[in-house]
Design an enzyme around this catalytic site. Structure first.
Site, mmCIF file in Angstrom:
data_model
loop_
_atom_site.group_PDB
_atom_site.id
_atom_site.type_symbol
_atom_site.label_atom_id
_atom_site.label_comp_id
_atom_site.label_asym_id
_atom_site.label_seq_id
_atom_site.Cartn_x
_atom_site.Cartn_y
_atom_site.Cartn_z
ATOM 1 N N LYS A 118 1.040 -1.067 -0.111
ATOM 2 C CA LYS A 118 -0.200 -0.178 0.236
ATOM 3 C C LYS A 118 1.048 1.360 -0.527
ATOM 4 O O LYS A 118 0.699 1.884 -0.238
ATOM 5 C CB LYS A 118 -1.068 0.225 1.643
ATOM 6 C CG LYS A 118 -1.858 0.967 1.253
ATOM 7 C CD LYS A 118 -2.899 1.288 2.498
ATOM 8 C CE LYS A 118 -2.105 1.699 3.778
ATOM 9 N NZ LYS A 118 -1.692 2.926 3.963
ATOM 10 N N ASP A 136 -6.283 1.469 1.502
ATOM 11 C CA ASP A 136 -6.336 1.293 3.280
ATOM 12 C C ASP A 136 -7.836 1.747 3.728
ATOM 13 O O ASP A 136 -8.195 0.284 2.776
ATOM 14 C CB ASP A 136 -6.244 3.388 2.908
ATOM 15 C CG ASP A 136 -7.130 4.315 2.823
ATOM 16 O OD1 ASP A 136 -8.269 3.854 2.786
ATOM 17 O OD2 ASP A 136 -7.017 5.546 2.970
#
Length: 207
Positions: A118, A136
């Site tokens: 991420k 997220d």
């Protein structure tokens, strides 16, 4: 699928080339901000970083930082002990393995301490406009409420969204972050103000 295409188009229409709310001036500041923002709000990170970057203005100074001193600058951030250690390790690795230049490819970024998929994707999205999705907590929640994914992990959710949307992923990622932060909130989502309400069948929907 027609509905998915409608969702994509509405995101792109309602968020005109959105960018992160993290404040940074260069690539070094960006990677530090993104690492700090894991399980922490952008608002909190933006409060921490002015003094942090005054003390450690570049990758070299961060690599040579004293751990206790660094912790004192970021102690109001969640998981600051781990993050402080990872920031120093990350900076040292960049100085030792990449001649002090932050790499701009996923594989090398993910080789750095504290940088997972991420974080790597967010850095590449924000700095390069790369066609990546990053998942997220907001993107995860939004994609499941909109039935775009049933995946159990952020990585698998990212695969679903990448397959469905294909392009403009950098803008769609940030649009979904902002949408999840301000409209499709975890508690009390603003369904009456939502531009996707007519396409949403979530059990969390508030009529």
């Amino acid at each position: 699928m027609k509905r998915n295409l409608q969702i994509k188009e509405l995101f792109l229409k309602n968020f005109d080339k959105p960018v992160t709310e993290l404040k940074f001036k260069n690539l070094y500041e960006l990677i530090v901000c993104v690492m700090l923002s894991a399980q922490c709000t952008d608002k909190r990170v933006n409060l921490i970083t002015p003094n942090l970057f005054k003390a450690y203005p570049d990758i070299k100074s961060l690599a040579n930082a004293n751990l206790s001193s660094l912790k004192s600058y970021i102690q109001s951030c969640s998981f600051f002990n781990n993050k402080a250690q990872n920031l120093i390790k990350m900076a040292k690795a960049i100085c030792e393995n990449f001649n002090g230049e932050i790499p701009l490819n996923e594989k090398d970024l993910k080789s750095l301490a504290g940088v997972g998929q991420k974080t790597a994707h967010v850095v590449l999205i924000e700095w390069c406009g790369a066609n990546f999705m990053a998942v997220d907590t907001h993107v995860f929640r939004v994609s499941h409420r909109l039935n775009l994914s049933k995946a159990k992990t952020p990585e698998a959710t990212e695969e679903d969204l990448t397959r469905i949307f294909k392009d403009n992923l950098n803008y769609l990622h940030q649009a979904m972050v902002l949408f999840g932060r301000y409209t499709c909130k975890a508690k009390k989502p603003l369904c009456k103000e939502c531009f996707l309400s007519h396409l949403c069948t979530s059990k969390d929907k508030e009529i």
